[in-house]
Design an enzyme around this catalytic site. Structure first.
Site, PDB file in Angstrom:
ATOM      1  N   GLY A 278       0.993  -1.032  -0.080  1.00 51.10           N
ATOM      2  CA  GLY A 278       0.338   0.400  -0.400  1.00 51.10           C
ATOM      3  C   GLY A 278       1.013   1.158   0.065  1.00 51.10           C
ATOM      4  N   CYS A 345      -8.750  22.819  16.940  1.00 53.30           N
ATOM      5  CA  CYS A 345      -8.528  23.056  18.432  1.00 53.30           C
ATOM      6  C   CYS A 345      -7.903  22.496  19.392  1.00 53.30           C
ATOM      7  CB  CYS A 345     -10.235  23.658  18.728  1.00 53.30           C
ATOM      8  SG  CYS A 345     -10.233  24.948  18.045  1.00 53.30           S
ATOM      9  N   GLU A 346      -6.769  21.361  19.252  1.00 48.74           N
ATOM     10  CA  GLU A 346      -6.225  20.890  20.069  1.00 48.74           C
ATOM     11  C   GLU A 346      -5.142  21.103  19.450  1.00 48.74           C
ATOM     12  OE1 GLU A 346      -7.059  17.307  19.697  1.00 48.74           O
ATOM     13  OE2 GLU A 346      -8.762  17.045  18.579  1.00 48.74           O
TER      14      GLU A 346
END
Ligand code: LLP
Length: 420
Positions: A278, A345-346
């Site tokens: 992959g 917001c982290e």
């Protein structure tokens, strides 16, 4: 420094093949994913060449990037698909991948998914447990079909990769323990609707050395020999995916060496080899292009705040993954050290800490490299941010291969019950 031949600088401006990223950004807006069609094709062809002296079926692990344009590119080159859901089977089929080239992995295939896979006539179920085997047998019997199966064997080998993407240790949830394999095969041979066809192993992702593969294949070879002695007609050995890519300065063994190990360890068993790559097909074939919203001077650090966030590319926050961060225009050669962050917001919404980047201003374009695999597919609309569009480039042409949704599309996907 990541080697990404198809994203060169021309007169200090980054291109995707022969298209300037600035031009795409003007039309598409930012952030967006950008893939090089040529890079994808070359990566696939390198596997074909490396395995040219073995009977091989390359089943692209479509979880890495399942855009229909990517799948169609690989389908036309002859790729099969490693899938983990009905949705992925449907994607593979829609891209023209024949069911006879689909292997179906995954620890929790549901009854309806199994029924769908049987109705399509896929090449092989990679079975992860005995309860799953029984369910496949029941459904196949009811439908008067025969499911060709391999057990995914957990060989208890340490892949030396990030713990969240290591799968071949005894403590991981994947596969049938190698110690129980022979009993599992004996039971499978007795069940109606089941044809025992192969053995499967996948020990993890982003492996940067060959020794763990070698050890796993050695154990699988021993098992296949014993299974044959027990009378099982093993014709297929699926050796999984997992060959890593260069994100930073990892030195990845060439695909020819990887293929040679498969041949040395498994060649004498005269089985068809299935591989499920992959990341190594898509990872370095794609980038995430973003714009600097603000340059902010904190008390201790300079922040480059981008319009792409962890919702667009979660790998740095989820796996502490390193991605090269390059200015699309590097005419100004002076460098500066930044914390490169997103708008979400982290605090975890951080792409890189203390990274040296060409001095940037608000509005400048930034490329987050090696984002073609496990980028767009893991994106979310967290903070009601629209999924980033995807663009494919081939030579001097480009096309939007997934559009940026409108706010209406996203909001109207929800429904408010009339009793609210
Ligand atoms: N086969 C099976 C059964 C797999 O579970 C996987 C990946 C592959 C093949 C493909 O492995 P690859 O060649 O891509 O290494 N989201 C993570 C990676 C998760 C890999 C899951 N399984 C990341 O961003 O690093």
């Amino acid at each position: 420094m990541t080697i990404q031949n198809h994203f060169p600088y021309v007169n200090n401006k980054m291109f995707a093949e022969n298209v300037a990223l600035h031009d795409i950004a003007e039309q598409v807006g930012t952030p967006f994913y950008c893939y090089s069609n040529t890079a994808i094709a070359e990566n696939f062809q390198h596997y074909q060449q490396a395995f040219s002296d073995q009977e091989v079926l390359i089943c692209y692990a479509i979880k890495a990037n399942s855009n229909q344009a990517v799948l169609t590119t690989l389908a036309k080159l002859g790729s099969g698909a490693d899938v983990v859901s009905e949705g992925e089977i449907r994607r593979a089929r829609a891209a023209g991948i024949s069911a006879a080239k689909i292997v179906y992995s995954g620890v929790a295939k549901s009854a309806s998914e199994i029924e769908y896979a049987l109705s399509e006539g896929i090449f092989q179920f990679n079975v992860e447990s005995e309860p799953e085997l029984k369910l496949i047998s029941q459904i196949a019997t009811r439908l008067e079909k025969v499911a060709a199966i391999a057990f995914r064997i957990n060989p208890d080998v340490c892949a030396n990769t990030h713990e969240k993407i290591s799968t071949g240790k005894a403590e991981n949830k994947f596969g049938v323990p190698i110690s129980q394999a022979k009993i599992a095969y004996r039971r499978a041979a007795e069940l109606p609707g089941i044809k025992v066809q192969g053995v499967d192993v996948h020990i993890g992702s982003q492996l940067t050395e060959l020794a763990p593969f070698e050890e796993a294949y050695k154990r699988i070879a021993q098992l296949v020999t014993e299974l044959k002695e027990d009378g099982h007609d093993i014709q297929v050995i699926d050796i999984g995916g997992g060959l890593g890519i260069t994100y930073d300065n990892e030195v990845i063994p060439p695909k020819t060496h990887y293929a040679a190990i498969a041949k040395t360890q498994l060649g004498h068993l005269n089985c068809k080899i299935v591989i499920e790559p992959g990341r190594s097909l898509l990872g370095n074939a794609g980038i995430l292009v973003s714009r600097v919203v603000f340059v902010k001077t904190g008390e201790e650090r300079q922040f480059l705040i981008l319009d792409a966030g962890m919702n667009d590319l979660v790998r740095p926050s989820m796996y502490e993954a390193h991605h090269e961060i390059l200015a699309v225009n590097k005419a100004n050669a002076a460098m500066k050290t930044y914390d490169v962050v997103g708008p979400v917001c982290e605090t975890g919404d951080t792409f890189a800490k203390a990274r040296s980047v060409n001095i940037c201003q608000s509005g400048d374009l930034i490329a987050i490299m090696s984002s073609g695999a496990y980028g767009a597919v893991m994106a979310s609309t967290y903070n009601t941010r629209m999924l980033a569009p995807e663009v494919m480039v081939k030579d001097n042409e480009y096309a939007i291969i997934r559009h940026r949704p409108s706010y209406e599309e996203v909001i109207n996907a929800d429904a408010v019950p009339n009793w609210v």
